[in-house]
Motif scaffolding. Structure first.
Motif, PDB file in Angstrom:
ATOM      1  N   MET A 242      37.680 144.475  68.259  1.00 32.61           N
ATOM      2  CA  MET A 242      37.990 145.830  67.808  1.00 32.61           C
ATOM      3  C   MET A 242      37.477 146.927  68.743  1.00 32.61           C
ATOM      4  N   ALA A 246      39.489 150.246  69.824  1.00 31.82           N
ATOM      5  CA  ALA A 246      38.968 151.575  69.462  1.00 31.82           C
ATOM      6  C   ALA A 246      38.851 152.464  70.693  1.00 31.82           C
ATOM      7  N   ASP A 249      42.248 153.655  71.685  1.00 33.38           N
ATOM      8  CA  ASP A 249      42.693 154.751  70.820  1.00 33.38           C
ATOM      9  C   ASP A 249      42.026 156.072  71.199  1.00 33.38           C
ATOM     10  N   ALA A 303      31.101 154.204  65.042  1.00 31.70           N
ATOM     11  CA  ALA A 303      31.979 154.989  64.169  1.00 31.70           C
ATOM     12  C   ALA A 303      32.099 156.436  64.636  1.00 31.70           C
ATOM     13  N   ARG A 368      40.039 147.881  59.597  1.00 35.46           N
ATOM     14  CA  ARG A 368      40.377 149.063  60.394  1.00 35.46           C
ATOM     15  C   ARG A 368      41.706 149.674  59.949  1.00 35.46           C
ATOM     16  N   ASN A 373      38.579 153.301  60.963  1.00 37.92           N
ATOM     17  CA  ASN A 373      37.608 152.931  61.982  1.00 37.92           C
ATOM     18  C   ASN A 373      36.169 153.123  61.509  1.00 37.92           C
ATOM     19  N   TRP A 377      32.850 150.149  61.286  1.00 35.04           N
ATOM     20  CA  TRP A 377      31.589 150.161  62.004  1.00 35.04           C
ATOM     21  C   TRP A 377      30.397 150.413  61.093  1.00 35.04           C
TER      22      TRP A 377
END
Length: 439
Positions: A242, A246, A249, A303, A368, A373, A377
């Motif tokens: 992930m 992330a 993104d 996060a 997620r 997101n 986390w």
């Protein structure tokens, strides 16, 4: 200068030659460990698979790893450490190339499964061989040195892989396969079998007794530790599945991810060799609890990350937790493993990593997509806190079991005429491995 020289001698001196060949194999293999680090990015950016599809492929890698560690643990005890290692590395090199050339989703999925099977079959054999050749008093620093080599290779590989991905993703698979093959050659030419020879009259096919699976399943202390490692691995492996998604993104490139994740290896390279002295004499349960808290904080802060430097900060934090966790984990598993079941115990412990490898990307992707997101986390942080409490509660029972296995059985004195034993118990036999042989 003398102090540094004394520290270096204390850290590296007196270890068996076979250990250093295994250490070199780890370093070479990890220098080319390109694929797993960038597989999520490769699948989503180069192959246009969805995050769910990428999670499925990574999950199948983990399923294959579960099969591989189970089979590898059994083969390690019955067939031998060396042939298991050679077969696993050769198979992994072949499947690495096959995965690189696979195109349809089903072919990529099958390739990932088979690659996970071969690659992870080596883990129990390697772990058992390390315990075979390194005396108990030297295992903490030996495992720390090996972990240092792994992360030195990983740090270099992450940066090089990020640059290679900018040129051609196929290059990742070719280099990874090549270094795996070189590792197999090091084992073939320099590492001999370390499993004890089967005693006269012992059951053919290995030293492990019948009912080995029942013995492991009845060992609640060991299985409890395996379960805790499973949850720790579920958190830790989010950095492979992930975290790259992330960062993508957030508008960061694969090369940036490579540089950020390389901080993990760099910190371990510069700091891991000091960890054994730092934690020596301290309660392993307290060290493991602290490592769980630190890893939870590091992943939890992800996060709030959105820039490269913030992602880098989170990596540095959870890396400190990883550095504390690794040597304590390795030495504890070595002490909780009966000598005659060493490969199977190593395989069962490795199975927790493979189960996590199969489920972490799937669970991470689902959380997620369904909750966002931030929930993913922060959930990692909550798991870390729970693991810390669990280690503090279960630690005393683990140490009692380790003490029991270290204590040799007291012989029973009898006035009856002695009866020749059929075979010496592997649990009380001298723990000296066979000398390393060069084919």
């Amino acid at each position: 200068m003398r102090t540094m020289r004394d520290w270096f001698g204390e850290t590296t001196g007196g270890l068996p030659r076979t250990f250093w060949y295994l250490w070199a194999g780890s370093l070479i293999n990890r220098l080319g460990s390109f694929v797993l680090v960038f597989l999520a990015i490769y699948l989503t950016q180069e192959r246009d698979f969805s995050a769910t599809q990428a999670g499925l492929v990574l999950g199948l890698w983990g399923v294959g790893g579960a099969v591989g560690t189970t089979a590898g643990g059994t083969l390690t005890d019955r067939w031998g450490r060396r042939p298991t290692l050679l077969t696993a590395h050769l198979g992994a090199a072949a499947m690495m190339l096959a995965l690189g050339f696979a195109r349809p989703l089903w072919a990529v999925a099958v390739g990932a499964f088979l690659l996970g099977t071969f690659a992870e079959a080596a883990r129990p054999a390697f772990g058992a061989m390390m315990v075979d050749v390194v005396p108990e008093k030297d295992r903490l620093r030996a495992f720390s040195l090996n972990y240092w080599a792994i992360n030195l290779g990983f740090a270099c590989a992450a940066i090089l892989a990020g640059l290679a991905a900018e040129v051609d993703y196929l290059l990742l698979f070719v280099v990874d396969a090549s270094t795996t093959l070189v590792t197999a050659l090091v084992i073939f030419f320099k590492v001999g079998e370390t499993r004890r020879a089967t005693a006269p009259g012992a059951r053919k096919g290995g030293t492990a007794p019948a009912g080995a699976l029942r013995t492991i399943l009845a060992d609640r202390v060991f299985l409890g530790f395996v379960v805790l490692n499973l949850f720790s691995a579920l958190v830790f492996l989010q950095h492979i599945s992930m975290l790259p998604i992330a960062m993508g993104d957030s508008g960061l490139s694969p090369a940036t991810f490579g540089s950020v994740i390389a901080l993990n290896g760099v910190l371990i390279v510069f700091g891991q060799l000091f960890v054994p002295r730092l934690i020596r004499g301290r309660s392993r349960s307290h060290v493991l609890a602290l490592s769980s808290i630190v890893m939870g904080v590091g992943f939890g802060l992800t996060a709030f990350a959105g820039t490269a430097w913030f992602y880098g900060l989170t990596v540095l934090i959870w890396t400190i937790g990883e550095m504390l966790n690794s040597p304590s984990n390795a030495t504890l598993i070595a002490e909780l493993s009966p000598a005659e079941l060493r490969g199977r115990y190593q395989g069962t412990f490795s199975l927790s990593w493979q189960v996590a490898g199969a489920t972490a990307p799937v669970l991470g992707g689902l959380v997620r997509e369904q909750s966002g997101n931030t929930a993913l986390w922060l959930g990692c942080a909550v798991i870390g806190a729970g693991l810390a409490v669990a280690h503090l509660v279960s630690g005393p029972a683990r140490e009692r079991r380790a003490t029991e296995l270290r204590t040799p059985a007291v012989p029973v004195v009898t006035l009856d005429p002695p009866v020749p034993e059929v075979a010496e118990s592997a649990a009380t036999a001298p723990a000296e491995p066979l000398p390393a042989k060069t084919p």
